[in-house]
Design a protein around this motif. Sequence first.
Motif, PDB file in Angstrom:
ATOM      1  N   UNK A 103      13.789  21.585  24.977  1.00 50.03           N
ATOM      2  CA  UNK A 103      13.242  21.771  23.635  1.00 50.03           C
ATOM      3  C   UNK A 103      14.105  21.073  22.595  1.00 50.03           C
ATOM      4  N   UNK A 104      15.423  21.206  22.735  1.00 49.91           N
ATOM      5  CA  UNK A 104      16.325  20.549  21.787  1.00 49.91           C
ATOM      6  C   UNK A 104      16.159  19.033  21.832  1.00 49.91           C
ATOM      7  N   UNK A 105      15.976  18.492  23.008  1.00 48.34           N
ATOM      8  CA  UNK A 105      15.800  17.042  23.153  1.00 48.34           C
ATOM      9  C   UNK A 105      14.492  16.577  22.523  1.00 48.34           C
ATOM     10  N   UNK A 106      13.434  17.332  22.720  1.00 44.57           N
ATOM     11  CA  UNK A 106      12.139  16.938  22.149  1.00 44.57           C
ATOM     12  C   UNK A 106      12.190  16.991  20.624  1.00 44.57           C
ATOM     13  N   UNK A 107      12.801  18.025  20.073  1.00 42.08           N
ATOM     14  CA  UNK A 107      12.914  18.131  18.622  1.00 42.08           C
ATOM     15  C   UNK A 107      13.795  17.027  18.047  1.00 42.08           C
ATOM     16  N   UNK A 108      14.900  16.749  18.717  1.00 40.87           N
ATOM     17  CA  UNK A 108      15.782  15.674  18.253  1.00 40.87           C
ATOM     18  C   UNK A 108      15.069  14.334  18.324  1.00 40.87           C
ATOM     19  N   UNK A 109      14.338  14.105  19.409  1.00 42.59           N
ATOM     20  CA  UNK A 109      13.596  12.855  19.542  1.00 42.59           C
ATOM     21  C   UNK A 109      12.534  12.739  18.455  1.00 42.59           C
ATOM     22  N   UNK A 110      11.837  13.834  18.162  1.00 42.81           N
ATOM     23  CA  UNK A 110      10.815  13.804  17.119  1.00 42.81           C
ATOM     24  C   UNK A 110      11.430  13.447  15.770  1.00 42.81           C
ATOM     25  N   UNK A 111      12.577  14.023  15.469  1.00 40.69           N
ATOM     26  CA  UNK A 111      13.240  13.734  14.196  1.00 40.69           C
ATOM     27  C   UNK A 111      13.615  12.257  14.087  1.00 40.69           C
ATOM     28  N   UNK A 112      14.136  11.704  15.167  1.00 43.39           N
ATOM     29  CA  UNK A 112      14.561  10.305  15.127  1.00 43.39           C
ATOM     30  C   UNK A 112      13.365   9.360  15.164  1.00 43.39           C
ATOM     31  N   UNK A 113      12.360   9.653  15.993  1.00 39.40           N
ATOM     32  CA  UNK A 113      11.158   8.825  16.020  1.00 39.40           C
ATOM     33  C   UNK A 113      10.475   8.820  14.651  1.00 39.40           C
ATOM     34  N   UNK A 114      10.409   9.996  14.019  1.00 36.30           N
ATOM     35  CA  UNK A 114       9.731  10.092  12.719  1.00 36.30           C
ATOM     36  C   UNK A 114      10.464   9.310  11.648  1.00 36.30           C
ATOM     37  N   UNK A 115      11.789   9.245  11.747  1.00 36.55           N
ATOM     38  CA  UNK A 115      12.596   8.558  10.733  1.00 36.55           C
ATOM     39  C   UNK A 115      12.740   7.069  11.012  1.00 36.55           C
ATOM     40  N   UNK A 116      13.078   6.728  12.253  1.00 39.22           N
ATOM     41  CA  UNK A 116      13.438   5.347  12.588  1.00 39.22           C
ATOM     42  C   UNK A 116      12.344   4.557  13.285  1.00 39.22           C
ATOM     43  N   UNK A 117      11.316   5.251  13.780  1.00 35.44           N
ATOM     44  CA  UNK A 117      10.321   4.561  14.580  1.00 35.44           C
ATOM     45  C   UNK A 117      10.772   4.433  16.024  1.00 35.44           C
ATOM     46  N   UNK A 118       9.853   4.042  16.892  1.00 40.37           N
ATOM     47  CA  UNK A 118      10.150   4.005  18.324  1.00 40.37           C
ATOM     48  C   UNK A 118      11.167   2.927  18.668  1.00 40.37           C
ATOM     49  N   UNK A 119      10.976   1.713  18.168  1.00 41.04           N
ATOM     50  CA  UNK A 119      11.808   0.586  18.581  1.00 41.04           C
ATOM     51  C   UNK A 119      13.275   0.783  18.221  1.00 41.04           C
ATOM     52  N   UNK A 120      13.547   1.353  17.060  1.00 37.69           N
ATOM     53  CA  UNK A 120      14.930   1.498  16.595  1.00 37.69           C
ATOM     54  C   UNK A 120      15.609   2.767  17.101  1.00 37.69           C
ATOM     55  N   UNK A 121      14.841   3.643  17.731  1.00 35.92           N
ATOM     56  CA  UNK A 121      15.431   4.869  18.262  1.00 35.92           C
ATOM     57  C   UNK A 121      16.137   4.577  19.578  1.00 35.92           C
ATOM     58  N   UNK A 122      17.167   5.362  19.878  1.00 38.33           N
ATOM     59  CA  UNK A 122      17.909   5.153  21.123  1.00 38.33           C
ATOM     60  C   UNK A 122      18.188   6.490  21.792  1.00 38.33           C
ATOM     61  N   UNK A 123      18.310   6.458  23.109  1.00 39.85           N
ATOM     62  CA  UNK A 123      18.616   7.680  23.848  1.00 39.85           C
ATOM     63  C   UNK A 123      19.986   8.256  23.484  1.00 39.85           C
ATOM     64  N   UNK A 124      21.035   7.426  23.293  1.00 41.98           N
ATOM     65  CA  UNK A 124      22.311   8.013  22.866  1.00 41.98           C
ATOM     66  C   UNK A 124      22.201   8.760  21.530  1.00 41.98           C
ATOM     67  N   UNK A 125      21.441   8.197  20.595  1.00 42.22           N
ATOM     68  CA  UNK A 125      21.285   8.871  19.299  1.00 42.22           C
ATOM     69  C   UNK A 125      20.545  10.190  19.464  1.00 42.22           C
ATOM     70  N   UNK A 126      19.558  10.195  20.337  1.00 39.82           N
ATOM     71  CA  UNK A 126      18.787  11.425  20.565  1.00 39.82           C
ATOM     72  C   UNK A 126      19.651  12.484  21.225  1.00 39.82           C
ATOM     73  N   UNK A 127      20.453  12.095  22.215  1.00 40.12           N
ATOM     74  CA  UNK A 127      21.298  13.086  22.887  1.00 40.12           C
ATOM     75  C   UNK A 127      22.346  13.642  21.924  1.00 40.12           C
ATOM     76  N   UNK A 128      22.882  12.785  21.050  1.00 37.81           N
ATOM     77  CA  UNK A 128      23.853  13.272  20.052  1.00 37.81           C
ATOM     78  C   UNK A 128      23.175  14.245  19.094  1.00 37.81           C
ATOM     79  N   UNK A 129      21.971  13.900  18.629  1.00 39.56           N
ATOM     80  CA  UNK A 129      21.261  14.782  17.697  1.00 39.56           C
ATOM     81  C   UNK A 129      20.959  16.133  18.340  1.00 39.56           C
ATOM     82  N   UNK A 130      20.629  16.110  19.622  1.00 40.85           N
ATOM     83  CA  UNK A 130      20.299  17.357  20.320  1.00 40.85           C
ATOM     84  C   UNK A 130      21.550  18.141  20.724  1.00 40.85           C
TER      85      UNK A 130
END
Length: 218
Positions: free
Chosen positions: A12-39
């Motif tokens: 759940x934490x990963x999905x929410x973190x990914x949603x926050x980053x996808x919504x802000x940065x878009x798919x192309x600019x998002x990265x898995x390291x950024x998502x794991x740090x956010x989560x």
Amino acid sequence: MVKQLRAARTRQALVLAAAEIFATDGYALSSLPAISRRAGVSAGALHFHFPSKEALAIEVESAARRAVEQLVADRRPSTASALHLLVTVTREVLAAVAADVVVRAGFKLSVDPSRKNGMGFGCWWRGWVCEELLRAQRAGELADGVSPDRAAAVIVAATVGFEVLGTEDRDRITPRHVEQFWSLVLPQLAARSDQFAGVALSDARSRAKSAPTGRSPV
């Protein structure tokens, strides 16, 4: 049981973190390291649940769809007609785009040109809108000459457009703006616009006062 609960919370934490980053940065600019740090989880834990960024994007779209499906299920029993349901749900979905990062990310991902496998949530949303318009047409609620398919395209385009505007300025998605959209569109759709407009708008206003804000459970 404890491990299962911990795994569910991590997912759940990963999905929410990914949603926050996808919504802000878009798919192309998002990265898995950024998502794991956010989560707040390790890269290994991320890859255990989601082997790729695309897998995370698909899950975010699925979570957005579940949120909107629940909204539809909650509103269907209290709406008098297909057109009434369409107006009510569409208004509340647009409010959710502003208030709920998962729904907002779901719409953004569904039209992101950098994704090869996008449009899952967007296709479902367009299909649902078209289905309700067809149901309204069969019930004699649509004005003569209204094409459910063309009307669905307009409503879906407006939904996506509000999402784009809301990314830049959240104040652009307000009940007043959404009400203005329906005040223009509904008279063109409904065989008797007075039969639906007042009910739909009053419903939306009353629910806006009592509806909680925040992110969808995933």
